[in-house]
Structure formats: structure tokens, C-alpha cells
Write a protein that holds these residues in place. Structure first.
Motif: not given
Length: 264
Positions: A122-135
Motif C-alpha cells: 500500500n506504499t506509494l512509491v516512485f522509483h528513480p531511474r538511477e541504476l546502470v547495468v554493465g553487460v
């Protein structure tokens, strides 16, 4: 997002934003039309009438993603009804727009900004787009293997895939079909670097296999660090039979900035 609809009376005195005022750009379009005609823009969206931030526009301007489809609607309604929202953020804020008030503890918050995926339902959450995935990957690695590996990495750290900003890899992988398709499914950009750029990154785990095959001392770790513009890995490289992933967190700063939308 619905397309913006603006209605103008026959004399051009009023330009009424009728549909999709915020994300569709209806409000801004009404203002532009009114300015051209010498008339008046009529804006009726609740947050604008009350002088509060347009939460959807602010979130998009800040590169924040709601955890699900209902979160934005619930948060926007709560803002209008209360007149303000208490905000707990795990990323720093230089400033906040009118209607958002910072608090120090998540239990005091109406709205949470976090990369984590383990908040109560029930928590209102916004996710910051801050993760970078090295592949790093072998030729012909299928989409399902990229998906399974990243799901494993994020789940182990209770991180949301909605917090991923982009992927990063070696430029020799530009034509790698599985990588391209995997990124496209999620709407992620893939940033590529030359071996010379990757080899300038210090403090990484050297991969003899990558060095022999590509001339790069490593791929996943230095690509993640370069793209995130940091020197600290959130996760050192982890290997699967056909691919290697590493995780970094880019610098992220909230502000009061709201960019108006006008899709014309």
C-alpha cells in the motif's frame, strides 16, 4: 497517454484544455493557442487550480517511475485532497516543488522515492531511474538469459527493474541481437564503449577471457562505472555461462523543476 484536446470558441477568446492536460500537454497547448489568438487559456485540472505541483509532470521531469499504474492516480488525488504530501526520499533533493514536504522517516511519508522493490503493497512509491547495468556476453546469448540473470541480480538486492536507467557494454556488441531485444523490451538505452575507454577504468576485476577475445580488460564493470559516472560499484561482476553483469548507481538529485509537456 491520451492525446491533448483543446477547444477554442468561435471568437478565439478562450482556449479550453479539455483532455490530457498534464502528460498529454493539453494545458501548455491551451496557453500557446491563447497567446497566439490574444485570448485566455482555461485550465481546470485540480492541481493547477489549487496552485499545487502537477505530480505526473514533476515525476517525468525528474525521471521518476511509479511502481504501478495506480500509484500516480492515488498520489495525485491525495495531494489534491490534503494540499500537500510528506515525501521520504532515498536520493538527495536540492529543492522540492510546492505541495511536497520532505520528512526524515518513511513511516511519516505519504510518498516514497526509492530504488527498492520491497516496500509494503500500500506504499506509494516512485522509483528513480538511477541504476546502470554493465553487460558482457557471448555471441548469440538469447533474451531469456539476459532476463533471468538481471531478475536474479535485482531480486537478491530487493531492487526494482523500474529503477534501471540503461545498460552499458563494449562497442563490439552493438549488433548483438539478444542484448538489443532485451533492452528494447524494457525501453532501455544501451550505451557502448570502446576497449580503449573501458581499459582506462581503474580498480576493476580483470577478465583474461575478455582480454583475449576483445582486447578489453573487462566489460561489465568498467562499462557500468563509465555510464553511471561513478567509481563505486553497487555489485561487482557476476558470471553466468553466457553473460556477465555488474551494477552501478548513477548520481541522482531531485529538484523542483517541472517541464511542461506539449506534444505538437
Amino acid at each position: 497517454t491520451d492525446p491533448a484536446v483543446v477547444v477554442v470558441d468561435e471568437r478565439g477568446r478562450f482556449a479550453v484544455s479539455l483532455l490530457s492536460g498534464h502528460l498529454g500537454g493539453g494545458n501548455e497547448l491551451a496557453r500557446r493557442v491563447a497567446a497566439i489568438l490574444g485570448g485566455r487559456a482555461v485550465i481546470t485540472t485540480a492541481s493547477d487550480v489549487l496552485g499545487l505541483v502537477s505530480l505526473d509532470l514533476w515525476a517525468r521531469s525528474q525521471d521518476l517511475v511509479p511502481r504501478d499504474e495506480k500509484t500516480m492516480t492515488r498520489a495525485s488525488a491525495l495531494l489534491v485532497n490534503k494540499g500537500s504530501l510528506c515525501l521520504y526520499s532515498e536520493v538527495p533533493a536540492a529543492s522540492l516543488p510546492k505541495g511536497l514536504v520532505a520528512v526524515d522517516r518513511p513511516e511519516e511519508a505519504d510518498l516514497v522515492i526509492s530504488s527498492r522493490a520491497d516496500w509494503p503493497a500500500n506504499t506509494l512509491v516512485f522509483h528513480p531511474r538511477e541504476l546502470v547495468v554493465g553487460v558482457g556476453c557471448n555471441r548469440g546469448t538469447p533474451v531469456r538469459e539476459f532476463a533471468a540473470a538481471l531478475d536474479e541480480v535485482l531480486a537478491a538486492r530487493s531492487l526494482s527493474p523500474l529503477a534501471v536507467r540503461n545498460l552499458a557494454s563494449l562497442d563490439l556488441k552493438r549488433d548483438e541481437k539478444g542484448l538489443r531485444e532485451f533492452a528494447a523490451i524494457h525501453g532501455w538505452e544501451v550505451v557502448f564503449y570502446t576497449k580503449e575507454e573501458l581499459n582506462r577504468v581503474a580498480g576493476i576485476t580483470v577478465s583474461p577471457a575478455a582480454l583475449k577475445a576483445t582486447g578489453a580488460r573487462g566489460v561489465a564493470e568498467p562499462a557500468a562505472l563509465l555510464s553511471a559516472r561513478t567509481d563505486i560499484l553497487l555489485m561487482e561482476k557476476k558470471k553466468w555461462p553466457n553473460l556477465t553483469l555488474a551494477l552501478a548507481k548513477a548520481k541522482f538529485m531531485l529538484s523542483a523543476l517541472v517541464r511542461e509537456a506539449c506534444n505538437t
